[in-house]
Design a protein around this motif. Structure first.
Motif, mmCIF file in Angstrom:
data_model
loop_
_atom_site.group_PDB
_atom_site.id
_atom_site.type_symbol
_atom_site.label_atom_id
_atom_site.label_comp_id
_atom_site.label_asym_id
_atom_site.label_seq_id
_atom_site.Cartn_x
_atom_site.Cartn_y
_atom_site.Cartn_z
ATOM 1 N N THR A 91 -75.681 -1.399 41.834
ATOM 2 C CA THR A 91 -75.829 -0.657 43.076
ATOM 3 C C THR A 91 -77.097 -1.090 43.809
ATOM 4 O OG1 THR A 91 -74.610 1.262 42.280
ATOM 5 C CG2 THR A 91 -76.164 1.628 44.086
ATOM 6 N N ALA A 92 -76.928 -1.503 45.064
ATOM 7 C CA ALA A 92 -78.052 -1.996 45.858
ATOM 8 C C ALA A 92 -77.550 -2.357 47.246
ATOM 9 C CB ALA A 92 -78.681 -3.225 45.207
ATOM 10 N N VAL A 93 -78.484 -2.636 48.118
ATOM 11 C CA VAL A 93 -78.149 -3.289 49.380
ATOM 12 C C VAL A 93 -78.190 -4.797 49.119
ATOM 13 C CG1 VAL A 93 -78.807 -3.680 51.773
ATOM 14 C CG2 VAL A 93 -79.118 -1.413 50.741
ATOM 15 N N TYR A 94 -77.125 -5.465 49.478
ATOM 16 C CA TYR A 94 -77.002 -6.900 49.248
ATOM 17 C C TYR A 94 -77.238 -7.653 50.553
ATOM 18 C CZ TYR A 94 -75.296 -6.286 44.524
ATOM 19 O OH TYR A 94 -75.205 -5.970 43.180
ATOM 20 N N TYR A 95 -78.066 -8.691 50.461
ATOM 21 C CA TYR A 95 -78.433 -9.491 51.619
ATOM 22 C C TYR A 95 -78.037 -10.946 51.399
ATOM 23 C CZ TYR A 95 -81.607 -5.581 52.606
ATOM 24 O OH TYR A 95 -82.143 -4.335 52.859
ATOM 25 N N CYS A 96 -77.499 -11.568 52.435
ATOM 26 C CA CYS A 96 -77.336 -13.013 52.370
ATOM 27 C C CYS A 96 -78.477 -13.661 53.141
ATOM 28 C CB CYS A 96 -75.986 -13.463 52.929
ATOM 29 S SG CYS A 96 -75.815 -13.324 54.712
ATOM 30 N N ALA A 97 -78.744 -14.899 52.793
ATOM 31 C CA ALA A 97 -79.861 -15.605 53.405
ATOM 32 C C ALA A 97 -79.564 -17.100 53.456
ATOM 33 C CB ALA A 97 -81.147 -15.349 52.622
ATOM 34 N N VAL A 98 -80.208 -17.762 54.401
ATOM 35 C CA VAL A 98 -80.066 -19.201 54.562
ATOM 36 C C VAL A 98 -81.433 -19.859 54.446
ATOM 37 C CG1 VAL A 98 -79.501 -21.065 56.159
ATOM 38 C CG2 VAL A 98 -78.001 -19.086 55.976
ATOM 39 N N SER A 99 -81.491 -20.910 53.654
ATOM 40 C CA SER A 99 -82.709 -21.700 53.518
ATOM 41 C C SER A 99 -82.472 -23.071 54.133
ATOM 42 C CB SER A 99 -83.054 -21.869 52.036
ATOM 43 O OG SER A 99 -84.114 -22.796 51.883
ATOM 44 N N LEU A 100 -83.444 -23.550 54.905
ATOM 45 C CA LEU A 100 -83.314 -24.863 55.540
ATOM 46 C C LEU A 100 -83.662 -25.972 54.554
ATOM 47 C CD1 LEU A 100 -84.747 -24.061 59.069
ATOM 48 C CD2 LEU A 100 -82.378 -23.992 58.274
ATOM 49 N N ARG A 101 -83.136 -25.863 53.370
ATOM 50 C CA ARG A 101 -83.260 -26.835 52.306
ATOM 51 C C ARG A 101 -81.875 -27.109 51.781
ATOM 52 N NH1 ARG A 101 -87.269 -23.358 52.592
ATOM 53 N NH2 ARG A 101 -89.426 -24.061 52.365
#
Length: 124
Positions: A91-101
């Motif tokens: 249980t949590a807030v899930y975040y997606c993210a983008v790395s410029l790598r």
């Protein structure tokens, strides 16, 4: 304007499944790493899973190995997180993210773009 929009969160019973999606717009992310993080109440944001630019390399935190799968559809600028055998501790807030790598990235400081998050609640 770069935007990441997560969807697919919700309430599920322990042992159930959810599939999170993260749609990116404003830039083509097919050449970059993408990842998933989560933050539970009162806790710091933690790494969950990541994919390199092509999706051929993935990495997971130990607590989700064998249960979660990260994948991506670069043609649609979208990354997914399939979550099976969910537990209340997921249980949590899930975040997606983008790395410029291009490689797999596990540290949040190396991600340049973040979504707004989607709530996942697993009941016991």
């Amino acid at each position: 304007q770069v935007q990441l929009v997560e969807s697919g969160g919700g309430l599920v019973q322990a042992g159930g499944s959810l599939r999170l999606s993260c749609a990116a717009s404003g830039r083509t992310f097919s050449n970059y790493a993408m990842g998933w993080f989560r933050q539970a109440p009162g806790k710091e944001r933690e790494f969950v899973a990541a994919s390199n630019w092509g999706g051929g390399r993935t990495y997971y935190t130990d607590s989700v190995k064998g249960r979660f799968t990260v994948s991506r559809d670069n043609a649609k600028n979208t990354v997914f997180l399939q979550m099976n055998s969910l537990k209340p501790e997921d249980t949590a807030v899930y975040y997606c993210a983008v790395s410029l790598r291009t490689g797999v990235v596990v540290t949040p400081e190396r991600y340049e773009y973040w979504g707004q998050g989607t709530q996942v609640t697993v009941s016991s």
